[in-house]
Scaffold this active site. Structure first.
Site, mmCIF file in Angstrom:
data_model
loop_
_atom_site.group_PDB
_atom_site.id
_atom_site.type_symbol
_atom_site.label_atom_id
_atom_site.label_comp_id
_atom_site.label_asym_id
_atom_site.label_seq_id
_atom_site.Cartn_x
_atom_site.Cartn_y
_atom_site.Cartn_z
ATOM 1 N N ASP A 28 0.846 -1.196 0.000
ATOM 2 C CA ASP A 28 0.000 0.000 0.000
ATOM 3 C C ASP A 28 0.883 1.249 0.000
ATOM 4 O O ASP A 28 1.697 1.426 0.895
ATOM 5 C CB ASP A 28 -0.895 -0.025 1.249
ATOM 6 C CG ASP A 28 -1.726 1.245 1.387
ATOM 7 O OD1 ASP A 28 -1.955 1.918 0.359
ATOM 8 O OD2 ASP A 28 -2.137 1.548 2.530
ATOM 9 N N ASN A 30 -0.332 4.565 -0.180
ATOM 10 C CA ASN A 30 -0.916 5.833 0.282
ATOM 11 C C ASN A 30 -1.642 5.728 1.621
ATOM 12 O O ASN A 30 -2.412 6.613 1.988
ATOM 13 C CB ASN A 30 -1.858 6.397 -0.794
ATOM 14 C CG ASN A 30 -3.017 5.442 -1.072
ATOM 15 O OD1 ASN A 30 -3.048 4.328 -0.541
ATOM 16 N ND2 ASN A 30 -3.957 5.875 -1.883
ATOM 17 N N ASP A 32 -4.119 3.949 2.755
ATOM 18 C CA ASP A 32 -5.552 3.677 2.927
ATOM 19 C C ASP A 32 -5.805 2.212 3.308
ATOM 20 O O ASP A 32 -6.952 1.779 3.404
ATOM 21 C CB ASP A 32 -6.353 4.073 1.674
ATOM 22 C CG ASP A 32 -6.013 3.199 0.473
ATOM 23 O OD1 ASP A 32 -5.091 2.363 0.571
ATOM 24 O OD2 ASP A 32 -6.667 3.360 -0.578
ATOM 25 N N ASP A 36 -1.837 -1.191 -3.843
ATOM 26 C CA ASP A 36 -2.124 -0.452 -5.073
ATOM 27 C C ASP A 36 -0.957 -0.544 -6.053
ATOM 28 O O ASP A 36 0.087 -1.132 -5.743
ATOM 29 C CB ASP A 36 -2.460 1.009 -4.736
ATOM 30 C CG ASP A 36 -1.471 1.591 -3.738
ATOM 31 O OD1 ASP A 36 -0.260 1.521 -4.018
ATOM 32 O OD2 ASP A 36 -1.899 2.086 -2.672
ATOM 33 N N ASP A 105 -5.250 -10.114 -15.648
ATOM 34 C CA ASP A 105 -6.279 -11.109 -15.378
ATOM 35 C C ASP A 105 -7.528 -10.714 -16.160
ATOM 36 O O ASP A 105 -8.074 -9.631 -15.974
ATOM 37 C CB ASP A 105 -6.580 -11.095 -13.869
ATOM 38 C CG ASP A 105 -7.032 -12.437 -13.351
ATOM 39 O OD1 ASP A 105 -7.825 -13.090 -14.053
ATOM 40 O OD2 ASP A 105 -6.615 -12.814 -12.246
ATOM 41 N N ASP A 206 -9.640 -15.980 -16.416
ATOM 42 C CA ASP A 206 -10.439 -16.436 -15.285
ATOM 43 C C ASP A 206 -11.501 -17.451 -15.721
ATOM 44 O O ASP A 206 -12.177 -17.231 -16.739
ATOM 45 C CB ASP A 206 -11.121 -15.198 -14.680
ATOM 46 C CG ASP A 206 -11.771 -15.470 -13.344
ATOM 47 O OD1 ASP A 206 -11.052 -15.835 -12.407
ATOM 48 O OD2 ASP A 206 -13.002 -15.305 -13.234
ATOM 49 N N GLU A 248 -7.679 -20.555 -16.568
ATOM 50 C CA GLU A 248 -8.062 -21.265 -15.349
ATOM 51 C C GLU A 248 -9.123 -22.291 -15.731
ATOM 52 O O GLU A 248 -10.189 -21.912 -16.202
ATOM 53 C CB GLU A 248 -8.612 -20.284 -14.317
ATOM 54 C CG GLU A 248 -8.960 -20.960 -13.000
ATOM 55 C CD GLU A 248 -9.832 -20.095 -12.084
ATOM 56 O OE1 GLU A 248 -9.846 -20.345 -10.882
ATOM 57 O OE2 GLU A 248 -10.515 -19.177 -12.576
ATOM 58 N N HIS A 322 -4.506 -17.033 -5.153
ATOM 59 C CA HIS A 322 -5.323 -16.227 -4.242
ATOM 60 C C HIS A 322 -6.598 -16.948 -3.790
ATOM 61 O O HIS A 322 -7.354 -16.395 -3.002
ATOM 62 C CB HIS A 322 -5.683 -14.917 -4.937
ATOM 63 C CG HIS A 322 -6.527 -15.154 -6.153
ATOM 64 N ND1 HIS A 322 -6.024 -15.763 -7.288
ATOM 65 C CD2 HIS A 322 -7.839 -14.918 -6.406
ATOM 66 C CE1 HIS A 322 -6.995 -15.885 -8.178
ATOM 67 N NE2 HIS A 322 -8.104 -15.375 -7.671
ATOM 68 N N ASP A 323 -6.880 -18.116 -4.353
ATOM 69 C CA ASP A 323 -8.075 -18.863 -3.970
ATOM 70 C C ASP A 323 -7.740 -20.060 -3.078
ATOM 71 O O ASP A 323 -8.648 -20.775 -2.645
ATOM 72 C CB ASP A 323 -8.781 -19.426 -5.217
ATOM 73 C CG ASP A 323 -9.334 -18.337 -6.128
ATOM 74 O OD1 ASP A 323 -9.723 -17.268 -5.616
ATOM 75 O OD2 ASP A 323 -9.365 -18.559 -7.353
HETATM 76 C C1 GLC Z 1 -11.812 -17.492 -10.319
HETATM 77 C C2 GLC Z 1 -11.000 -16.560 -9.465
HETATM 78 C C3 GLC Z 1 -11.730 -16.321 -8.183
HETATM 79 C C4 GLC Z 1 -13.056 -15.700 -8.513
HETATM 80 C C5 GLC Z 1 -13.850 -16.537 -9.511
HETATM 81 C C6 GLC Z 1 -14.973 -15.760 -10.104
HETATM 82 O O1 GLC Z 1 -11.924 -18.752 -9.755
HETATM 83 O O2 GLC Z 1 -9.714 -17.061 -9.283
HETATM 84 O O3 GLC Z 1 -11.007 -15.538 -7.284
HETATM 85 O O4 GLC Z 1 -13.815 -15.533 -7.345
HETATM 86 O O5 GLC Z 1 -13.048 -16.951 -10.594
HETATM 87 O O6 GLC Z 1 -14.485 -14.757 -10.956
HETATM 88 CA CA CA Z 2 -3.600 2.154 -1.244
#
Ligand code: GLC
Ligand code: CA
Length: 547
Positions: A28, A30, A32, A36, A105, A206, A248, A322-323
């Protein structure tokens, strides 16, 4: 080998290592509390030092953030929370100076319900954008069918203005786009070309295997027209450029992956498949229903993907995103042997054929968290909690699933230092920092020879120095061994040998190859030699010229 095959062998992404950034949790700039683009720019030197070739950025486009940016309301603008288009251009340029490409993405299965297209689409059936989405007639209260959304609840939402339901595979704020409509497809291609013109190095697509859904037949992924759409998409956009594309595809099998990643370049560079990831859940149940980890099956899955795609497609190699929960807390040991097991998992994966992806913090051996329910932020986790309470599960049972599988395990702020908020922000972080940041952080590791960071750095360097990583053929060893994961990679002149102990105790290893393994390239214990006893989570990688 034809010329085309040769050209394909030289694709830059075959020797590349890609690093995934989840922008809101990375850095981050700034105060908040939300990461970013300027934050990322300020950390590019760190990534250059690690040695990666490209950054996959989770979505930074304009979005109401119902699903942290996977609900896009403007594909051609940056969300103000992350910065501006100018910041994005600066990021591409600054990364470029360090020979790092930016991979965006692309969320093409659905948009946000706040996208202009959807706001128009729901005005009337005659609106030119109406057909950009998937609608079915019906009467309020009677769903067109009983399909469910991935984040809970029915997959249909009623819109009184048009007297119809729209289809959504994810949240109600993520209406599915209608790929059957050529006008929609054209808009998407134009948008992608606009980003290509801005100099991006590639795209992660995605849930791409869900775009060809056919809800009337209950089909979500792998719809009949999927590969037709992908070939058109590729032809109209990235095929012309030297880009990397990764789809994906939760429903991919090795046979389908050969189509997706065909070396003739007709679809994508590669896909993320999740067979090795899903092994920890009870088959046929939800991801929250945990099964004991089946080690032999893990070996079988990796072995099969390595063998089947060799020369016929291309693998992506990953443990985390991230999932997903942190790998060291899943297949490794996030207590006493955190460092050893994090390195072992890295050595195991990076020795294989494919393009490795490192998820932010994985290179530090970051772990899962155990928070109070109020501290979780992820829509999927929050919905699951409510849904299972209503179904009569106990709080303890639900929390066990959340500790093991919540997506927030991966989304806690990047641990830069032992300072305030792990050096992530000067303000109040949008999600709590993992309390172990005082011990696990980048500042403590970059200069430390035995750190997890250094192990990743060395693996990335080795993959560039030895062509066998990209080309060598995979061979599984000790298939039935319950403790050890061992394999070779061979090409015309050399052989790589990787031997890993998956346990927190010593195990004996009977491998003829260990009598003359060659040169030790990397290990996770200092005094590794040719011993036939492997210490807890010990991993070694050897390289040898073939006679
Ligand atoms: C993919 C992404 C996930 C998102 C889902 C819907 O699985 O990795 O984070 O919630 O698609 O877009
Ligand atoms: Ca920020």
């Amino acid at each position: 080998m034809t010329d085309r095959d040769k050209a394909n062998q030289n694709k830059w992404w075959k020797t590349a290592v890609i690093y995934q950034i989840y922008p809101r949790s990375f850095a981050d700039s700034n105060g908040d509390g939300i990461g970013d683009l300027q934050g990322i720019i300020s950390r590019l030197d760190y990534l250059e030092n690690l040695g990666i070739d490209a950054i996959w950025l989770s979505p930074v486009c304009r979005s109401p953030q119902d699903d942290n940016g996977y609900d896009i309301s403007d594909y051609q603008d940056i969300d103000p929370m992350f910065g501006t288009l100018q910041d994005m251009e600066e990021l591409i340029a600054e990364a470029g100076k360090r020979h790092i490409r930016i991979i965006m993405d692309l969320v093409l299965n659905h948009s946000s319900d706040e996208h202009f297209w959807f706001r128009e689409a729901k005005k009337s059936r005659k609106n030119p954008y109406h057909d950009y989405y998937v609608w079915r007639d019906g009467v309020e209260g009677e769903f067109p069918n009983d399909m469910r959304a991935a984040f809970g609840g029915p997959a249909w939402e009623w819109v009184p203005e048009v007297g119809q339901y729209y289809f959504h595979q994810f949240s109600v704020k993520q209406p599915d786009l209608n790929w059957e409509n050529p006008k929609l497809r054209r808009e998407i291609y134009d948008m992608i070309n606009w980003w290509i013109d801005r100099g991006v190095g590639g795209f992660r697509l995605d849930v791409i295997d869900q775009i060809a859904k056919e809800p009337d037949r209950g089909i979500t992924n792998n719809g009949p027209r999927l590969h037709e759409y992908l070939r058109e998409l590729s032809r109209e956009t990235f095929r012309k450029a030297d880009l990397v594309t990764v789809g994906e595809a939760w429903g991919a099998t090795t046979e389908l992956a050969k189509l997706y990643s065909n070396p003739d370049n007709s679809e994508l560079s590669m896909v993320f498949q999740f067979e090795h990831i899903c092994l920890d859940q009870i088959p046929g149940k939800e991801k929250w229903d945990l099964a004991p980890l089946p080690f032999l099956k893990l070996k079988e899955v990796f072995g099969r993907w390595q063998t089947k795609l060799h020369g016929k497609g291309w693998n992506s190699l990953f443990w985390n995103n991230h999932d997903l929960p942190r790998i060291v807390s899943r297949w490794g040991n996030d207590g006493k042997y955190r460092v050893e097991s994090a390195k072992m998992l890295a050595i195991l994966l990076h020795g294989m054929q494919g393009t490795p992806y490192i998820y932010q913090g994985e290179e530090l051996g970051m772990t899962n968290v155990r928070y109070e329910m109020e501290e979780y932020r992820d829509i999927e986790t929050l919905n699951l909690y409510q849904e299972r309470l209503e179904k009569g599960y106990s709080k303890e049972e639900i929390m066990d699933s959340i500790y093991a599988k919540s997506r927030d395990n991966a989304r806690t702020p990047m641990q830069w230092s032992s300072g305030k908020n792990a050096g992530f922000t000067e303000g109040e972080p949008w999600i709590r920092v993992n309390p172990n940041y005082r011990e696990i952080n980048a500042a403590a590791q970059t200069g430390e020879e035995d750190s997890v960071f250094r192990c990743y750095q060395t693996l990335i360097r080795l993959r560039k120095e030895y062509s066998i990583f990209a080309d060598g053929e995979f061979g599984m060893l000790l298939e039935e061994d319950e403790d050890i994961f061992a394999y070779t990679r061979t090409d015309a002149d050399s052989r790589l040998l990787v031997v890993c102990n998956f346990h927190d105790r010593e195990v004996n290893v009977s491998l003829e190859e260990l009598a003359d393994p060659g040169e030790l390239l990397i290990a996770n214990y200092r005094d590794a030699c040719q011993r036939t006893v492997l210490r807890p989570y010990e991993a070694r990688m050897y390289w040898k010229e073939r006679q």
